[in-house]
Design an enzyme around this catalytic site. Sequence first.
Site, PDB file in Angstrom:
ATOM      1  N   GLU A  37     -11.616  13.092   9.842  1.00 36.13           N
ATOM      2  CA  GLU A  37     -12.390  13.226   8.505  1.00 36.13           C
ATOM      3  C   GLU A  37     -13.729  13.486   8.700  1.00 36.13           C
ATOM      4  O   GLU A  37     -14.532  12.996   9.294  1.00 36.13           O
ATOM      5  CB  GLU A  37     -12.117  11.866   7.750  1.00 36.13           C
ATOM      6  N   HIS A  66      -8.193   1.877   6.213  1.00 34.66           N
ATOM      7  CA  HIS A  66      -6.971   2.894   6.428  1.00 34.66           C
ATOM      8  C   HIS A  66      -7.154   3.808   7.532  1.00 34.66           C
ATOM      9  O   HIS A  66      -8.410   3.579   8.365  1.00 34.66           O
ATOM     10  CB  HIS A  66      -6.854   3.503   5.077  1.00 34.66           C
ATOM     11  N   HIS A  74     -10.801   2.812   9.403  1.00 36.61           N
ATOM     12  CA  HIS A  74     -12.070   2.921   8.577  1.00 36.61           C
ATOM     13  C   HIS A  74     -12.068   2.369   7.267  1.00 36.61           C
ATOM     14  O   HIS A  74     -11.093   2.381   6.701  1.00 36.61           O
ATOM     15  CB  HIS A  74     -12.735   4.143   8.834  1.00 36.61           C
ATOM     16  N   HIS A 110      -5.957   7.961   8.972  1.00 40.41           N
ATOM     17  CA  HIS A 110      -5.475   9.352   8.630  1.00 40.41           C
ATOM     18  C   HIS A 110      -4.746   9.734   9.726  1.00 40.41           C
ATOM     19  O   HIS A 110      -5.003  10.137  10.730  1.00 40.41           O
ATOM     20  CB  HIS A 110      -6.501  10.194   8.234  1.00 40.41           C
ATOM     21  N   GLU A 132     -14.950  13.966   0.771  1.00 45.15           N
ATOM     22  CA  GLU A 132     -14.132  13.992   2.068  1.00 45.15           C
ATOM     23  C   GLU A 132     -13.371  15.062   2.452  1.00 45.15           C
ATOM     24  O   GLU A 132     -12.728  15.646   1.527  1.00 45.15           O
ATOM     25  CB  GLU A 132     -13.316  12.582   2.170  1.00 45.15           C
TER      26      GLU A 132
END
Length: 205
Positions: A104, A97, A143, A99, A157
Amino acid sequence: MTQTTRCSTPQPIRDGQGGADPGPRNTLMDLQNPDVLVPPATDAGTMPSLKYPFGQAHMRLDAGGWAREVTQRELPIATTLAGVNMRLEPGGIRELHWHPNNDEWQYYISGQGRMGVFANSGHNRTYDFQPGDVGYVPFAMGHYIENTGDTPLKMLELFRAPRFEDVSLAQWMAPTPRELVQHHLKVGDNVMNSLRREKQPIFRP
C-alpha cells in the site's frame, strides 16, 4: 473547441461540424469533460477510457468518516492499479487490518495522522504524517490509521492490483473459536464481546 451558448451550456460543435444537443443533458459533467463532448480532431476514439472520477465512485459512510474506491471494476483498463480516497473525522480511526494482495502506498492530502504498522515477531513502528507526506505499508503487514488532529484527515491510498482487498482484524477474530482467541491473545470477555462480524472499516471511539 467546445462551443457554448449565452447560458454557458457546452455544445458538441467544432469548426462548423456537429450540432447542438437539445438534451436532456448533464451539463456539469459536460463542462468537466470537454474533450469527451468535443474530442480533439486527433482523437480517433479507439482507446478505452483512461479517466474515472472519484466523485462517481460508491461512497461508504461510517461513524468516523468515509471512503470510496476506484478499481478495475470502475476503470476496466486499470489492471494493475486500484485507489482509495478516504476521510477521517477528528478522532476517527481506520481499524487494524492488512491487505492480502499487495503493498500500500499513501499520500496525505490534508490534516494530521498517525499510523501503526505491525510485522512478524513483535516488530512494529509508529509514524506521524502531515499534508504532502507519503506512506508505505509492505504486503500483508497489519496497520491502522488515526486522525490525531482537530481537522479532517484526507488521504489517497494506492495498490498495484486490479482490486482493493483487506482483512479486518476484528472481523477475522469474531468467528474464530472464543477459547482459542483468549488463550493466544490473553484477552478477557469484554474484548471478545466487542468483536463484530460486520465490517466497519472506519469508526470513532
